[in-house]
Design an enzyme around this catalytic site. Structure first.
Site, short mmCIF file in Angstrom:
data_model
loop_
_atom_site.label_atom_id
_atom_site.label_comp_id
_atom_site.label_asym_id
_atom_site.label_seq_id
_atom_site.Cartn_x
_atom_site.Cartn_y
_atom_site.Cartn_z
N GLU B 49 7.42 -4.21 -3.37
CA GLU B 49 8.51 -4.81 -1.99
C GLU B 49 8.72 -5.68 -2.20
OE1 GLU B 49 5.35 -3.99 -2.01
OE2 GLU B 49 5.21 -2.43 -0.67
N PHE B 111 -7.06 -0.30 10.11
CA PHE B 111 -6.86 -0.07 8.00
C PHE B 111 -5.22 -0.18 7.93
CE2 PHE B 111 -4.54 2.40 4.81
CZ PHE B 111 -5.07 2.23 3.95
N LYS B 161 3.81 1.25 14.41
CA LYS B 161 4.10 2.71 14.82
C LYS B 161 3.84 3.25 16.16
CE LYS B 161 2.29 6.91 11.93
NZ LYS B 161 1.56 7.01 11.15
#
Ligand SMILES: Cc1ncc(C[n+]2csc(CCOP(=O)(O)OP(=O)(O)O)c2C)c(N)n1
Ligand SMILES: [Mg+2]
Lengths: 180, 573
Positions: B49, B111, B161
């Site tokens: 990244e 997570f 998300k």
């Protein structure tokens, strides 16, 4: 929480967007640039899109001009007023739990009435008092309470608005000059 | 039209004219990678990244358009913090999209959860956590606006998300909701007049051009002003190329490793015209002793820069290009009315310094290869508008000192943060942005090892960048400080010239690779490297580890105490 501000203290009235994380943006800016916050109070305003932060800053760490310019660069900061003490009305609130056994209670209540404070809670050996006023008045009040024995004391930090008659005198620092 | 948040996000990026996104997918950003398949946007799949961020920076630096990077949550987001900080320091416009765990899970140590907005707050111009898919088009529009206007900088949009999966009614906002954001662009007319007044009286003026010139696309305006008033021009590390090095008024780079003339002209000036510069400590040396006789005109789009380090006599807040254009107009009018001081005595002094203290090094035919010679050979054997991308260290300073930058946007480097590992990925991004230009990274052996894996990206995507490793087997810049200021007590700076074997490593990453040890092989190898246009090339130049960067102003000294270096022939090597 001194009443009279030292010459290195300035009051900033900062209008900010009422959004997620604004307080942490402002606090983070102060800590990462090494500016000292002396007191900070946040409250909603008449317009629900905005909040007002009243920040007393210590300019020993950096010039006030640099502090306001950096603050202005935060995107959610809409407007900054720098208030000189003489040009502002300020208030602060104090809560104190003071030792006050039966024989001393009347001395404490006397002070309470002189300072137009309020008794919020009474126990056998202590009482909790609320007072509001100028920071200077609260200083005097807590000094006079001290000999009785202060168990706990909290102050909110000042909130301030410009005085109406002198409003044009308050130095206005518009977001326009700093939104970059 | 009903779209998912993910579709709306991609569509918003398209609406903003995004042509390329540098990134790598993962759990929390998965939904967004799906509509990317149908999108016109090119995606460059990076290997780390940090690479995505630096590529976006390289792209932004050479095109002037914002670089876009997209990564997932948690470790991916933390991996891109370095480029964000780098872009923040160098005012590079970036839009970084990060995935985030579902909104309901935020705060539960889920997570791959990280407080991305919190972590990146100090290193972004602004950031957003999206809580409702309906906000996405507006936030993306605001993000591009904030990144590219005023003083440019990186912004980050964190997208949970569930927001990516949420269905919304598509719209494209016709206005922004940023009541606290109104950058000043036009300079104050009265201040411009004041500036002209100061310029009209100056006998020893110097134009101090900073990176803001490039950000504001003000190179032409700068040249017009410089030629009009006839003053010498110094270009900082961030401004190399903003004024042509081959112009007779160009003095080159000032600062800690600037040349003697650029440093000393500023020291002796009676007027500094600072344009898009920020009086960085690497330029000023000890601030109290910096340009002691100079009055200062300071033009910057960021009001907080005016007076931050040095109190200007005439501060002007505004976009450099617009303000300089106004200054040009006002100067023309003023010069039509009266004579300005003759600058030839000043120039005589300046030319004297140039003659006495040129940059110097010695390359012997049979001696060890010098890094400076490699830079000069590259300079003289590549097209005029070659883009140079530097790492951080001695090689970076040699690149800035010895190259002749005659065009804006041809030098990309990590100035403010000094990020080792910047060069390879930034070069890849630059090549994506300007595929028609030749792009040479000038890297150190230490720097190369930090992000070399992005050459795999370059090979896979057929992005033919060229990398010159000035391999001195050392963390050379640190070694230089230990030699000069720690009595040659070398602590943890040796790297080895051949571990790793840079040629084999580069070949394994799909590059063409060469090694050069002998000075006579330098030019022929560069010529061979220039001919490769279908894949990356790496040249391992084995250079003399003893060479140091001079001139040098030691940390904490004033700019009057320039060390010009040993005499040629007596340890000048
Ligand atoms: C990420 C990072 N870590 C450490 C440093 C400190 N540092 C500055 S220059 C340098 C040495 C660079 O070595 P190399 O890439 O071989 O370049 P050279 O100076 O030898 O040309 C180091 C370790 C840094 N700037 N960035
Ligand atoms: Mg090295």
């Amino acid at each position: 929480m001194g009443g009279e501000l030292g010459s290195t203290h300035h009051i900033l009235s900062v209008l900010v967007e009422n959004r997620f994380g604004v307080l942490s943006r402002v606090a983070g800016l102060f800590s990462r640039r090494g500016y000292n916050i002396y007191s900070l109070a946040v409250s909603p305003t008449e317009d629900e899109r905005f909040s007002r932060m009243t920040i007393v800053v210590d300019t020993e760490s950096a010039p006030i001009e640099q502090i306001t310019k950096q603050l202005n660069k935060l995107v959610p900061v809409v407007k900054i007023l720098e208030l000189a003490e003489a040009d502002a009305v300020e208030r602060e609130m104090l809560l104190a739990t003071v030792k006050a056994s039966a024989e001393l209670r009347s001395h404490v209540t006397e002070l309470v009435s002189i300072f137009e404070a309020k008794i919020l809670d009474v126990g056998h050996e202590a009482m909790t008092i609320m007072a509001s006023g100028t920071p200077g008045k609260l200083d005097a009040f807590s000094e006079l309470l001290a000999p009785f024995g202060i168990v706990e004391l909290q102050r909110t930090g000042r909130i301030a608005l410009p005085k109406l008659a002198r409003r044009p005198k308050a130095r206005r620092l518009r977001a326009v000059s700093g939104g970059s | 039209m009903k779209l998912t948040g993910a579709q709306a996000l991609i569509k918003s990026l398209e609406m903003q004219g995004t042509e390329v996104v540098f990134g790598i997918p993962g759990g929390a950003i998965l939904p967004v990678y799906d509509p990317l398949i149908e999108s016109s946007i090119r995606h460059v799949l990076v290997r780390h990244e940090q690479g995505a961020g630096h590529m976006a920076e390289g792209y932004a630096n050479v095109t002037g358009r914002p670089g876009v990077a997209m990564v997932t949550s948690g470790p991916a987001a933390t991996n891109i913090v370095t480029p964000l900080c780098n872009a923040y320091m160098d005012s590079t416009p970036l839009v970084v999209i990060t995935g985030q765990v579902p909104y309901q899970a935020i705060g539960s140590d889920a997570f791959q959860e990280a407080d991305t907005v919190g972590i990146t707050m100090p290193v972004t111009k602004h950031n957003w956590l999206v809580t409702d898919a309906a906000d996405l088009p507006r936030i993306i529009r605001e993000a591009f606006h904030v990144a590219t206007t005023g003083r440019p900088g990186p912004v980050l949009v964190d997208v949970p998300k569930n927001v990516s999966n949420q269905v919304m009614d598509w719209y494209w906002p016709d206005s922004l909701d940023l009541p606290g954001y109104k950058p000043t662009t036009k300079g104050h007319a009265k201040q411009v007049k004041e500036a002209v007044k100061l310029m009209a009286g100056a006998e020893r003026p110097v134009i101090y051009a900073g990176g803001g010139i490039l950000k504001a696309r003000a190179a032409e305006a700068l040249r017009a002003l410089a030629e009009l008033i006839g003053a010498p021009v110094v270009t900082t590390l961030m401004a190399r190329g903003a004024f042509p090095d081959r112009h007779e008024q160009a003095l080159g780079m000032p600062g800690m490793h600037g040349n003697y003339t650029a440093i000393t002209a500023m020291q002796r000036a009676d007027l500094l015209i600072a344009l898009g510069a920020r009086f960085d400590d690497r330029v000023t040396g000890k601030v109290d002793g910096f340009a002691p006789e100079a009055r200062v005109i300071h033009v910057d789009v960021d009001p907080a820069e005016l007076g931050k380090v040095r109190r200007p006599d005439v501060p002007i807040v505004g976009d450099c290009r617009l303000v300089i254009e106004e200054m040009v107009k006002a100067t023309r009018a003023d010069r039509a009315k009266r004579d300005w001081p003759d600058l030839s005595p000043w120039w005589q002094q300046v030319r004297g310094w140039q003659e006495r203290f040129p940059l110097r090094y010695e390359q012997h035919d049979d001696g060890p290869l010098k890094a400076q010679y490699c830079v000069e050979a590259l300079r003289d054997n590549t097209p005029d508008d070659t883009i140079v991308v530097a790492g951080v260290g001695q090689h970076q300073m040699f690149a800035s000192q010895y190259w002749h930058f005659d065009h804006p946007y041809t030098f990309v480097n990590s100035g403010g943060l000094g990020t080792m590992g910047f060069a390879v990925p930034a070069a890849v991004g630059a090549k994506v942005g300007r595929p028609e230009s030749m792009v040479w990274a000038i890297d150190g052996d230490g720097c190369f090892q930090m992000t070399a894996q992005e050459l795999v990206t370059a090979s896979a995507e057929r992005i033919p960048v060229k990398v010159a490793i000035l391999n001195n087997a050392y963390l050379g810049m640190v070694r230089q400080w230990q030699e000069l200021f720690y009595e040659e007590r070398y602590s943890e700076v040796y790297l080895s010239p051949d571990l790793p074997d840079y040629v084999k490593w580069s070949e394994a990453m799909g590059c063409v690779a060469f090694r050069v040890e002998d000075p006579s092989d330098v030019v022929p190898t560069i010529e061979k490297a220039n001919e490769v246009d279908d894949r990356p090339v790496v040249v391992d130049f084995r250079v003399d580890y003893r060479e140091k960067v001079y001139p040098m102003v030691p940390a904490g000294a004033t700019n009057d105490d320039v060390i010009v270096g040993p005499e040629v022939g007596e340890g000048g090597r």
